[in-house]
Design a protein around this motif. Structure first.
Motif, PDB file in Angstrom:
ATOM      1  N   GLY A  38       0.819  -1.217   0.000  1.00 14.16           N
ATOM      2  CA  GLY A  38       0.000   0.000   0.000  1.00 14.16           C
ATOM      3  C   GLY A  38       0.843   1.253   0.000  1.00 14.16           C
ATOM      4  N   ALA A  39       1.932   1.257   0.766  1.00 11.86           N
ATOM      5  CA  ALA A  39       2.816   2.428   0.807  1.00 11.86           C
ATOM      6  C   ALA A  39       3.417   2.692  -0.567  1.00 11.86           C
ATOM      7  N   THR A  40       3.729   1.627  -1.288  1.00 14.80           N
ATOM      8  CA  THR A  40       4.291   1.788  -2.626  1.00 14.80           C
ATOM      9  C   THR A  40       3.254   2.359  -3.583  1.00 14.80           C
ATOM     10  N   VAL A  41       1.996   1.933  -3.453  1.00 12.64           N
ATOM     11  CA  VAL A  41       0.927   2.499  -4.291  1.00 12.64           C
ATOM     12  C   VAL A  41       0.814   4.000  -4.048  1.00 12.64           C
ATOM     13  N   HIS A  42       0.885   4.421  -2.789  1.00 14.83           N
ATOM     14  CA  HIS A  42       0.864   5.856  -2.498  1.00 14.83           C
ATOM     15  C   HIS A  42       2.063   6.547  -3.158  1.00 14.83           C
ATOM     16  N   GLY A  43       3.206   5.882  -3.190  1.00 15.25           N
ATOM     17  CA  GLY A  43       4.380   6.421  -3.880  1.00 15.25           C
ATOM     18  C   GLY A  43       4.144   6.562  -5.374  1.00 15.25           C
ATOM     19  N   TYR A  44       3.451   5.589  -5.983  1.00 10.70           N
ATOM     20  CA  TYR A  44       3.096   5.699  -7.398  1.00 10.70           C
ATOM     21  C   TYR A  44       2.207   6.920  -7.629  1.00 10.70           C
ATOM     22  N   PHE A  45       1.234   7.127  -6.735  1.00  9.50           N
ATOM     23  CA  PHE A  45       0.339   8.273  -6.864  1.00  9.50           C
ATOM     24  C   PHE A  45       1.135   9.580  -6.771  1.00  9.50           C
ATOM     25  N   GLU A  46       2.047   9.645  -5.812  1.00  9.39           N
ATOM     26  CA  GLU A  46       2.867  10.851  -5.651  1.00  9.39           C
ATOM     27  C   GLU A  46       3.727  11.101  -6.885  1.00  9.39           C
ATOM     28  N   ALA A  47       4.305  10.045  -7.441  1.00  9.65           N
ATOM     29  CA  ALA A  47       5.141  10.190  -8.637  1.00  9.65           C
ATOM     30  C   ALA A  47       4.325  10.747  -9.801  1.00  9.65           C
ATOM     31  N   ALA A  48       3.107  10.264  -9.969  1.00  7.30           N
ATOM     32  CA  ALA A  48       2.251  10.758 -11.056  1.00  7.30           C
ATOM     33  C   ALA A  48       1.896  12.229 -10.847  1.00  7.30           C
ATOM     34  N   LEU A  49       1.576  12.614  -9.607  1.00  9.36           N
ATOM     35  CA  LEU A  49       1.245  14.014  -9.341  1.00  9.36           C
ATOM     36  C   LEU A  49       2.447  14.918  -9.559  1.00  9.36           C
ATOM     37  N   GLN A  50       3.619  14.486  -9.129  1.00 11.02           N
ATOM     38  CA  GLN A  50       4.808  15.314  -9.334  1.00 11.02           C
ATOM     39  C   GLN A  50       5.131  15.435 -10.815  1.00 11.02           C
ATOM     40  N   ALA A  51       4.962  14.361 -11.574  1.00 13.74           N
ATOM     41  CA  ALA A  51       5.172  14.428 -13.023  1.00 13.74           C
ATOM     42  C   ALA A  51       4.197  15.415 -13.653  1.00 13.74           C
ATOM     43  N   LEU A  52       2.958  15.384 -13.206  1.00 15.06           N
ATOM     44  CA  LEU A  52       1.958  16.330 -13.707  1.00 15.06           C
ATOM     45  C   LEU A  52       2.391  17.766 -13.433  1.00 15.06           C
ATOM     46  N   LEU A  53       2.796  18.038 -12.198  1.00 14.09           N
ATOM     47  CA  LEU A  53       3.187  19.402 -11.821  1.00 14.09           C
ATOM     48  C   LEU A  53       4.418  19.866 -12.593  1.00 14.09           C
ATOM     49  N   LEU A  54       5.369  18.987 -12.793  1.00 11.47           N
ATOM     50  CA  LEU A  54       6.599  19.343 -13.519  1.00 11.47           C
ATOM     51  C   LEU A  54       6.382  19.438 -15.025  1.00 11.47           C
ATOM     52  N   GLN A  55       5.843  18.378 -15.613  1.00 10.78           N
ATOM     53  CA  GLN A  55       5.769  18.265 -17.062  1.00 10.78           C
ATOM     54  C   GLN A  55       4.645  19.071 -17.684  1.00 10.78           C
ATOM     55  N   GLU A  56       3.501  19.079 -17.051  1.00 11.90           N
ATOM     56  CA  GLU A  56       2.342  19.740 -17.649  1.00 11.90           C
ATOM     57  C   GLU A  56       2.227  21.206 -17.249  1.00 11.90           C
ATOM     58  N   ALA A  57       2.607  21.547 -16.021  1.00  9.72           N
ATOM     59  CA  ALA A  57       2.417  22.910 -15.529  1.00  9.72           C
ATOM     60  C   ALA A  57       3.720  23.666 -15.355  1.00  9.72           C
ATOM     61  N   GLY A  58       4.860  22.993 -15.504  1.00  4.12           N
ATOM     62  CA  GLY A  58       6.153  23.659 -15.386  1.00  4.12           C
ATOM     63  C   GLY A  58       6.454  24.190 -13.999  1.00  4.12           C
TER      64      GLY A  58
END
Length: 149
Positions: free
Chosen positions: A31-51
């Motif tokens: 479960g902790a790793t799944v939360h890590g996957y979610f965090e990675a996706a959100l950080q990618a969104l913030l970096l890649q899509e919104a700069g």
């Protein structure tokens, strides 16, 4: 009451490659790793899509709440995808809905909810979501809530 989470309810996704150490003692992704996957996706969104500059920018986002429900048990060597949608965008706060899917499958392995508050880095005080990010997030807002079935 059951929750039905379908891939069609999301329009944005990020690939995730599981690793052997993602599995817990029971042989499934923890479960902790799944939360890590979610965090990675959100950080990618913030970096890649919104700069957004997550390290040195004037504004940063803090996770103030997170939760997940699990419906299936993926494990290494599954390839997975995290889908992202926005359920609330108001002032300094964004609520995300995240799905964890196996590629090609319509039903989610897990459903996550993350609430993030954006703050001015120097003061730690809440600030409005930056305009560029707000435009990106507005495009991810769900028309319909993930439903009960």
């Amino acid at each position: 009451m059951s929750i039905s989470v379908q891939r069609s309810q999301f329009n944005h996704s990020y690939p995730i490659l599981t690793r052997p150490h993602d599995n817990d003692l029971h042989g499934h992704v923890s479960g902790a790793t799944v939360h890590g996957y979610f965090e990675a996706a959100l950080q990618a969104l913030l970096l890649q899509e919104a700069g957004l500059d997550l390290r040195d920018g004037e504004v940063t986002g803090f996770v103030v709440s997170s939760a997940a429900d699990f419906f299936a048990l993926p494990s290494f060597p599954d390839a997975l995808e995290v889908t992202v949608a926005v359920t609330r965008l108001a002032g300094s706060t964004v609520e995300y809905r995240l799905g964890l899917f196996r590629p090609g499958e319509a039903e989610a392995c897990a459903l996550g909810r993350v609430v993030q508050v954006f703050v001015e880095r120097a003061s730690g005080r809440p600030v409005a979501v930056p305009d560029a990010l707000q435009k990106v997030l507005a495009g991810l807002q769900l028309g319909e809530a993930v439903g009960e079935g």
